[in-house]
Enzyme design. Structure first.
Site, mmCIF file in Angstrom:
data_model
loop_
_atom_site.group_PDB
_atom_site.id
_atom_site.type_symbol
_atom_site.label_atom_id
_atom_site.label_comp_id
_atom_site.label_asym_id
_atom_site.label_seq_id
_atom_site.Cartn_x
_atom_site.Cartn_y
_atom_site.Cartn_z
ATOM 1 N N LYS A 74 0.810 -1.220 0.000
ATOM 2 C CA LYS A 74 0.000 0.000 0.000
ATOM 3 C C LYS A 74 0.843 1.270 0.000
ATOM 4 O O LYS A 74 0.520 2.251 0.668
ATOM 5 C CB LYS A 74 -0.980 0.005 1.187
ATOM 6 C CG LYS A 74 -1.770 -1.274 1.368
ATOM 7 C CD LYS A 74 -2.358 -1.800 0.066
ATOM 8 C CE LYS A 74 -3.353 -0.858 -0.575
ATOM 9 N NZ LYS A 74 -3.784 -1.356 -1.926
ATOM 10 N N HIS A 140 7.251 -7.547 -2.395
ATOM 11 C CA HIS A 140 7.151 -6.789 -1.147
ATOM 12 C C HIS A 140 8.272 -7.203 -0.190
ATOM 13 O O HIS A 140 8.331 -6.712 0.944
ATOM 14 C CB HIS A 140 5.803 -7.042 -0.467
ATOM 15 C CG HIS A 140 4.639 -6.349 -1.112
ATOM 16 N ND1 HIS A 140 4.706 -5.072 -1.626
ATOM 17 C CD2 HIS A 140 3.357 -6.765 -1.313
ATOM 18 C CE1 HIS A 140 3.522 -4.725 -2.107
ATOM 19 N NE2 HIS A 140 2.695 -5.729 -1.930
ATOM 20 N N SER A 170 -4.243 3.373 4.127
ATOM 21 C CA SER A 170 -4.512 2.615 2.904
ATOM 22 C C SER A 170 -4.568 1.121 3.183
ATOM 23 O O SER A 170 -5.433 0.397 2.667
ATOM 24 C CB SER A 170 -3.436 2.918 1.861
ATOM 25 O OG SER A 170 -3.704 2.260 0.635
#
Length: 327
Positions: A74, A140, A170
């Protein structure tokens, strides 16, 4: 919610007996939604994601021309993927504009995650569809989780970071969306506590940031550190910076013909979120529409209390002290 309805990265149905044994020896934690995470090489993962990390570390064979787009969840991942795809597509002659891949596919379909998608089931997945040069992947994982695998490889890594407060908000909306529940303040407060103590998916947040920040300082030709806020404030300058780093700079003719702005318009939140594929499409039990919310800088002001704001500011200032990285 049935675990089979969750995105694959949040589940634990892909782990091997060997990985189960490893997990039993690792620090573990149960999130507020009941999902178990464990800490491996300093980073917290859901079990399926950990399996993907292990498979990646064992089996990924980098090519010199590979590009890996990295981020903490995010933090502008979807936008970075779209911009990079659009930059690289300039070299291809589409017979018509509607053949552009971003018009028919979600950015996460075009640029899959290494550990969540490609390597979650095997250390030797079939990568035949990545026949073009350069191959484009995303992750990630913190940089240190990839360093041994990418050792001696000149492949390029682009990292985008975002203010921790907007990232938290988010993440909160995204988590509630994928669990199909209303954004609940108790979930936000639980996630805030996890952010603060580092026990959150791919956390600690500051360690993630610092791995790429230091990597960009030590090896700027191969690691580019970008800020979401700068992309929003100076989109033309930042996309040109990205193009230069990737070795596909804009020509004078392209700039004069307005191509920079065309790419920014194509990759805008308004345009991408309005495409049919992103309004109705789905991948791994996750609706494409969940990747597009506001994309604003400072939206955290509408949701976080002064106490949460001050605590996050204090922690980030302390954790980044002496690094040269500031927000």
């Amino acid at each position: 919610m049935d675990r089979k309805e969750l995105p694959s990265g949040l589940r634990d149905d892909k782990i091997t007996e060997e990985t189960k044994s490893l997990i039993s020896s690792l620090p573990s934690h149960t999130e507020s939604q009941g999902h178990k995470i464990c800490k491996y090489q300093g980073c917290w993962y859901y079990y399926n994601a950990l399996q993907g990390v292990l498979n990646f570390q064992r089996g990924f064979q980098p090519r010199d021309t590979d590009i890996i787009l990295a981020s903490y969840p995010k933090s502008g991942t979807t936008w970075l993927k779209a911009l990079t795809v659009a930059l690289l597509e300039r070299s291809k002659n589409h017979s018509s504009d509607d053949q552009h891949p971003l018009l028919s596919d979600n950015p996460h379909e075009i640029v899959p995650f290494l550990e969540i998608n490609l390597y979650v089931e095997s250390s030797s997945p079939v990568l035949a569809k990545f026949s073009s040069v350069p191959r484009l992947f995303s992750t990630h994982m913190p940089l240190h989780a990839m360093q041994e695998t990418l050792k001696d490889s000149p492949c390029k890594i682009v990292y985008v970071c975002r203010n921790v407060k907007d990232t938290l908000v988010s993440w909160w909306f995204f988590r509630c969306a994928i669990h199909k529940i209303e954004p609940d303040r108790s979930i936000l407060e639980s996630m805030f506590k996890s952010f603060c103590n580092g026990t959150i998916y791919y956390g600690p947040f500051w360690d993630h940031l610092l791995s790429y920040w230091r990597g960009s300082l030590e090896d700027p030709k191969h690691v580019l550190f970008m800020r979401y806020e700068e992309l929003k404030a100076e989109p033309r300058d930042q996309i040109k910076r990205l193009a230069d780093f990737l070795g596909c700079p804009f020509t004078k003719e392209e700039e004069e013909n307005g191509l920079v702005q065309k790419i920014l318009d194509l990759c805008s939140l308004r345009n991408l979120s309005g495409l049919e594929v992103n309004k109705t499409g789905k991948r791994n039990n996750l609706d494409h529409k969940y990747y597009f919310r506001k994309g604003e800088v400072g939206d955290w002001k509408n949701h976080l209390t002064p106490e949460i704001e001050n605590k996050l500011d204090m922690i980030i200032k302390e954790k980044l002290k002496g690094s040269g990285l500031k927000f």
